[in-house]
Design an enzyme around this catalytic site. Structure first.
Site, PDB file in Angstrom:
ATOM      1  N   GLY A 193       0.776  -1.229   0.000  1.00 17.96           N
ATOM      2  CA  GLY A 193       0.000   0.000   0.000  1.00 17.96           C
ATOM      3  C   GLY A 193       0.804   1.274   0.000  1.00 17.96           C
ATOM      4  O   GLY A 193       0.277   2.339  -0.329  1.00 17.96           O
ATOM      5  N   ASP A 194       2.100   1.205   0.353  1.00 12.88           N
ATOM      6  CA  ASP A 194       2.949   2.410   0.370  1.00 12.88           C
ATOM      7  C   ASP A 194       4.404   1.996   0.186  1.00 12.88           C
ATOM      8  O   ASP A 194       5.281   2.388   0.954  1.00 12.88           O
ATOM      9  CB  ASP A 194       2.764   3.161   1.686  1.00 12.88           C
ATOM     10  CG  ASP A 194       3.366   4.569   1.653  1.00 12.88           C
ATOM     11  OD1 ASP A 194       3.551   5.111   0.550  1.00 12.88           O
ATOM     12  OD2 ASP A 194       3.648   5.120   2.734  1.00 12.88           O
ATOM     13  N   LEU A 195       4.664   1.246  -0.872  1.00 13.88           N
ATOM     14  CA  LEU A 195       5.977   0.616  -1.049  1.00 13.88           C
ATOM     15  C   LEU A 195       6.949   1.556  -1.757  1.00 13.88           C
ATOM     16  O   LEU A 195       7.386   1.306  -2.872  1.00 13.88           O
ATOM     17  CB  LEU A 195       5.820  -0.688  -1.834  1.00 13.88           C
ATOM     18  CG  LEU A 195       7.043  -1.616  -1.847  1.00 13.88           C
ATOM     19  CD1 LEU A 195       7.341  -2.128  -0.448  1.00 13.88           C
ATOM     20  CD2 LEU A 195       6.818  -2.785  -2.805  1.00 13.88           C
ATOM     21  N   HIS A 196       7.285   2.661  -1.107  1.00 13.51           N
ATOM     22  CA  HIS A 196       8.290   3.551  -1.685  1.00 13.51           C
ATOM     23  C   HIS A 196       9.677   3.180  -1.172  1.00 13.51           C
ATOM     24  O   HIS A 196       9.833   2.347  -0.266  1.00 13.51           O
ATOM     25  CB  HIS A 196       7.951   5.016  -1.416  1.00 13.51           C
ATOM     26  CG  HIS A 196       7.885   5.389   0.039  1.00 13.51           C
ATOM     27  ND1 HIS A 196       8.995   5.507   0.834  1.00 13.51           N
ATOM     28  CD2 HIS A 196       6.821   5.664   0.842  1.00 13.51           C
ATOM     29  CE1 HIS A 196       8.650   5.860   2.051  1.00 13.51           C
ATOM     30  NE2 HIS A 196       7.323   5.947   2.084  1.00 13.51           N
TER      31      HIS A 196
END
Length: 299
Positions: A193-196
């Site tokens: 969901g927020d794989l930076h």
């Protein structure tokens, strides 16, 4: 007594107002209670992310871990659920959880992140490989992305009509088509969901481990947007920005074993949604411009 970083205090109060001020004021005592509850002691000063503090600790047997306390918010509810499902597969281990207080005791990874890699292609490939490992069957009680499709479609169409400096109609319509065609039929797989790049840490148990998941369930291609909004300067400075952008997405898709066209469509749609959200909530002008450019290039 844990000392709360001043920068974190200020940003929380600016974002959350008096509720944030009261919560930050409660953190030293709350951290002390959790350390006692989990039989740990501080092993260094507190650090922080955007919505929580991180305290390095040692347990009674001398093992290293981190205490994480997040601001009570719906977006932070399912982080421990995601860690529990993965059980250390591609992500830090969850040792203890206190859901009522949005607190966890987690495995301590290293200090470096994918941001530190000079080779952006390598960083994207690592993220893709990790995304593949994190794509597992999800339990029934986690939020499904497909349940947000009606709202996404409505927001896309409404935003195009009322927000300032709207994106071209063809760009918005391409995003709407993706939401309609791909959004309602998504697999029951867990996605980060927020794989930076900053949410992937160096480690010893595995070379790289993910942190800060949102615990969404849906299409693994949903995660790719963060890898183009991070380290975007080289993309937009390339002689052919569109080719450079598509190449980065192809690297991710290959490493994650995903269909590259599906990845492109999700990134385009999420870029449009992010650009509209930025207009609505006051994102910096440069970030809106970058996101606009990504959305247009991928249309």
């Amino acid at each position: 007594m844990i000392e709360i970083p001043e920068r974190f205090t200020q940003s929380t109060i600016e974002r959350e107002g008096e509720h944030g001020r009261a919560w930050v004021a409660s953190l030293p005592a709350l951290a002390g209670e959790l350390l006692e509850q989990w039989n740990c002691r501080p092993a260094g000063p507190a650090g922080h992310g955007q919505v929580g503090i991180i305290v390095p600790v040692r347990s009674a047997d001398g093992a290293s871990a981190v205490l994480k306390i997040s601001f009570p918010h719906p977006g932070n509810v399912h982080e421990p659920d995601a860690f529990a499902v993965w059980g250390g597969r591609g992500a830090v281990l969850l040792h203890q959880r206190d859901d009522a207080r949005f607190a966890m005791l987690l495995e301590q990874a290293g200090d470096g992140t994918l941001v530190s890699l000079d080779d952006v292609d390598e960083a994207v490939a690592v993220a893709g490989q990790l995304a593949r490992r994190l794509t597992v069957q999800a339990p029934p009680d986690l939020p499904r992305l497909r349940d947000q499709v009606a709202r996404w479609e409505k927001d896309l169409l409404n935003g195009a009509e009322r927000l300032p400096r709207p994106l071209p109609q063809r760009v918005v319509q391409a995003a709407v088509a993706t939401v309609r065609e791909l959004g309602r039929d998504q697999p029951d797989t867990l996605v980060h969901g927020d794989l930076h790049f900053g949410n992937v840490l160096r480690a010893e148990r595995e070379p790289w481990l993910a942190i800060d998941p949102k615990g969404y369930v849906g299409d693994p291609a949903f995660d790719a947007i963060t890898l183009v909004r991070s380290r975007f300067e080289d993309l937009l400075a390339a002689d052919d920005p569109k080719a450079a952008l598509l190449r980065r997405l192809a690297i991710f898709a290959d490493a994650a074993e995903l269909d590259s066209e599906r990845v492109r469509r999700w990134v385009q749609a999420r870029a449009v949604m992010a650009a509209q959200w930025g207009r609505e909530h006051g994102d910096p002008a440069w970030l809106i411009q970058v996101t606009d450019r990504i959305a247009e290039l991928l249309t």
